[in-house]
Enzyme design. Structure first.
Site, PDB file in Angstrom:
ATOM      1  N   ASP A 128      19.004 -43.003  63.321  1.00 13.29           N
ATOM      2  CA  ASP A 128      20.147 -43.529  62.562  1.00 13.29           C
ATOM      3  C   ASP A 128      21.283 -42.561  62.843  1.00 13.29           C
ATOM      4  O   ASP A 128      21.229 -41.395  62.453  1.00 13.29           O
ATOM      5  CB  ASP A 128      19.765 -43.545  61.072  1.00 13.29           C
ATOM      6  CG  ASP A 128      20.943 -43.859  60.149  1.00 13.29           C
ATOM      7  OD1 ASP A 128      22.090 -43.966  60.632  1.00 13.29           O
ATOM      8  OD2 ASP A 128      20.702 -43.981  58.933  1.00 13.29           O
TER       9      ASP A 128
ATOM     10  N   TYR B  83      16.702 -33.319  52.299  1.00 13.64           N
ATOM     11  CA  TYR B  83      16.858 -34.755  52.528  1.00 13.64           C
ATOM     12  C   TYR B  83      18.014 -35.010  53.486  1.00 13.64           C
ATOM     13  O   TYR B  83      19.118 -34.551  53.275  1.00 13.64           O
ATOM     14  CB  TYR B  83      17.127 -35.479  51.209  1.00 13.64           C
ATOM     15  CG  TYR B  83      17.307 -36.955  51.421  1.00 13.64           C
ATOM     16  CD1 TYR B  83      16.232 -37.732  51.834  1.00 13.64           C
ATOM     17  CD2 TYR B  83      18.539 -37.572  51.239  1.00 13.64           C
ATOM     18  CE1 TYR B  83      16.374 -39.080  52.048  1.00 13.64           C
ATOM     19  CE2 TYR B  83      18.682 -38.929  51.449  1.00 13.64           C
ATOM     20  CZ  TYR B  83      17.603 -39.676  51.854  1.00 13.64           C
ATOM     21  OH  TYR B  83      17.746 -41.028  52.073  1.00 13.64           O
TER      22      TYR B  83
ATOM     23  N   LYS C  29      16.176 -41.452  55.561  1.00  8.78           N
ATOM     24  CA  LYS C  29      14.794 -41.906  55.511  1.00  8.78           C
ATOM     25  C   LYS C  29      14.238 -41.992  56.929  1.00  8.78           C
ATOM     26  O   LYS C  29      14.982 -42.095  57.886  1.00  8.78           O
ATOM     27  CB  LYS C  29      14.766 -43.266  54.803  1.00  8.78           C
ATOM     28  CG  LYS C  29      13.528 -43.523  54.007  1.00  8.78           C
ATOM     29  CD  LYS C  29      13.187 -42.401  53.059  1.00  8.78           C
ATOM     30  CE  LYS C  29      11.693 -42.200  52.984  1.00  8.78           C
ATOM     31  NZ  LYS C  29      11.320 -41.012  52.240  1.00  8.78           N
TER      32      LYS C  29
HETATM   33  C1  F6R Z   1      19.359 -44.187  53.103  1.00  9.35           C
HETATM   34  C2  F6R Z   1      19.119 -44.836  51.852  1.00  9.35           C
HETATM   35  C3  F6R Z   1      20.227 -45.076  50.890  1.00  9.35           C
HETATM   36  C4  F6R Z   1      20.993 -43.824  50.456  1.00  9.35           C
HETATM   37  C5  F6R Z   1      21.980 -44.161  49.330  1.00  9.35           C
HETATM   38  C6  F6R Z   1      22.785 -42.960  48.856  1.00  9.35           C
HETATM   39  O1  F6R Z   1      18.336 -44.413  54.011  1.00  9.35           O
HETATM   40  O2  F6R Z   1      18.009 -45.192  51.609  1.00  9.35           O
HETATM   41  O3  F6R Z   1      19.696 -45.753  49.779  1.00  9.35           O
HETATM   42  O4  F6R Z   1      20.090 -42.838  50.053  1.00  9.35           O
HETATM   43  O5  F6R Z   1      22.892 -45.130  49.783  1.00  9.35           O
HETATM   44  O6  F6R Z   1      23.397 -42.361  49.944  1.00  9.35           O
HETATM   45  P1  F6R Z   1      24.415 -41.124  49.798  1.00  9.35           P
HETATM   46  O7  F6R Z   1      23.737 -40.075  48.980  1.00  9.35           O
HETATM   47  O8  F6R Z   1      24.659 -40.699  51.211  1.00  9.35           O
HETATM   48  O9  F6R Z   1      25.650 -41.654  49.136  1.00  9.35           O
HETATM   49 MG    MG Z   2      21.277 -44.449  57.114  1.00  7.76          MG
HETATM   50 MG    MG Z   3      17.576 -46.558  58.158  1.00  9.59          MG
END
Ligand code: F6R
Ligand code: MG
Ligand code: MG
Length: 381
Positions: A13, A228, A231
């Site tokens: 990603d 983190y 994912k």
């Molecule tokens: C990424 C994911 C999303 C993010 C969420 C918060 O794979 O699963 O659910 O974790 O959109 O993202 P941030 O913390 O970057 O705003």
């Molecule tokens: Mg992403």
């Molecule tokens: Mg992804």
């Protein structure tokens, strides 16, 4: 000796469109352009699942080849430049280091590869998932290669009747074990049922001279980066037919949308929804987790296809069921088991909370029944 072919799927990603739901078409074009200009490959197909780009490549250089891994790395770097220009979300997020050192393993991108002599006909499926983790493949791989209620070939195809060998990786202790089905079924289940920690990396056929049948990406970004960063969104290659699970037997486990970790903030579980390629754009609560399956026939190293295998209306019921499960789980809000257990969540405020509230925690006075009362209770038992 017939010439061997290597099938490599390397994924990352490097920028989401919009948020974490999709890959911008310009990144896909850039990836195609870089791969097309490489003399290293026999063929390539660039695909996506949610916000992850999957480079599906055939070549003659074997697994873990520095040049092929370097090509994938440079492709993701080139896509990152486009992502930065468009200010896409998390541009370059899975490229954890600045310099490439010969192998993309441990550097962010996910890798699954296998080397084999192409059979007279070589049907393969590339499964690609978004908003989940490598352990998501454990249940479907077990059902495909060890469950006779899913795969009747295990019972009635003489080449499958001897069963399969599973290479299981312990992601916590960084070690692996090979276990054989059917005689070690219960041992296998003890490990792979704990899918946050133990994952199936490869499956080999016992009836067909140890032929490699399946290979999955197993990296956990949080383990690699120590924090983190996104994912893992795993991919999986499965070879099919002629003594291996048929295409239909390999797809059948996904008619049941099982629960996987990785939804919203990598901190919730949700049903793994099988989707057609054009519907693999998670948006509800950044999900639910989903999987696509692209089928190819390999002909002299060329990727003939793909066929979009979950586009079949026969998977509509699984999608409907996944939506019902999603509705149910969402109503739990921040409660487990929708929210993952404390040690599995990718986001947490617990350390800060514990620090801030440290002074306010008080010991619980232990109130015990008198010793004589306990002794009397034991006697009457
Ligand atoms: C990424 C994911 C999303 C993010 C969420 C918060 O794979 O699963 O659910 O974790 O959109 O993202 P941030 O913390 O970057 O705003
Ligand atoms: Mg992403
Ligand atoms: Mg992804």
């Amino acid at each position: 000796m017939p010439e061997k072919l290597t099938l490599s799927v390397i994924k990352a990603d490097v920028g989401g469109y919009v948020g974490h739901g999709d890959v911008h078409p310009r990144l896909m074009d850039k990836a195609r352009e870089v791969l097309a200009s490489s003399p290293l490959l026999v063929d390539a197909y660039v695909a996506r699942a949610g916000d992850d780009i999957n480079l599906i490549m055939t070549h003659r250089r074997g697994v873990d080849d520095p040049e092929i891994h370097g090509l994938a790395w440079n492709t993701f770097k080139a896509c990152t430049e486009v992502a930065k220009e468009l200010k896409l979300y998390g541009a370059g997020q899975d490229l954890l280091v600045d310099a490439f050192a010969g192998n993309v393993k441990g550097m962010g991108p996910g890798v699954c590869e296998m080397e084999f002599v192409e059979r007279p006909s070589e049907p393969i499926i590339v499964f690609m998932a978004d908003k989940t983790e490598p352990g998501a493949w454990n249940l479907p791989l077990f059902k495909m290669f060890a469950d006779p209620f899913t795969n009747p070939g295990l019972v009635i195809d003489p080449s499958m009747h001897d069963g399969f060998s599973f290479e299981i990786h312990d992601l916590k202790e960084t070690r692996k074990v090979f276990l054989s089905a059917p005689e070690e079924l219960y041992d296998i289940l003890m490990f792979v049922g704990a899918h946050h920690r133990f994952v199936i990396k490869h499956v080999f056929s016992r009836g067909l001279d140890g032929m490699v049948c399946a290979s999955s990406t197993t990296q956990k970004l949080a383990h690699v980066a120590g924090r983190y960063v996104g994912k893992d969104d795993p991919s999986l290659i499965v070879r099919c037919q002629s003594g291996l699970p048929s295409v239909g037997e390999a797809l059948e486990p996904f008619a049941f949308p099982h629960l996987v970790g990785g939804w919203m903030r990598g901190s919730h579980c949700g049903p793994l929804m099988p989707c057609s390629y054009d519907r693999c754009n998670p948006s509800r609560f950044d999900g639910p987790p989903r999987v696509v399956a692209l089928g190819f026939q390999i002909a002299n190293g060329k990727l003939v296809g793909p066929r979009d295998l979950f586009a079949d209306v026969a998977f509509d019921r699984a999608r409907e069921q996944a939506n019902q499960i999603a509705d149910y789980l969402r109503r739990l809000g921040p409660f487990e088991p929708h929210r993952l257990s404390l040690d599995e969540m990718e986001y947490t405020t617990m350390p800060q909370l514990m620090k801030r509230l440290a002074e306010r925690f008080q010991p619980i006075e232990e109130v015990r029944p008198p010793a004589e009362a306990l002794a009397a209770a034991v006697e009457t038992d």
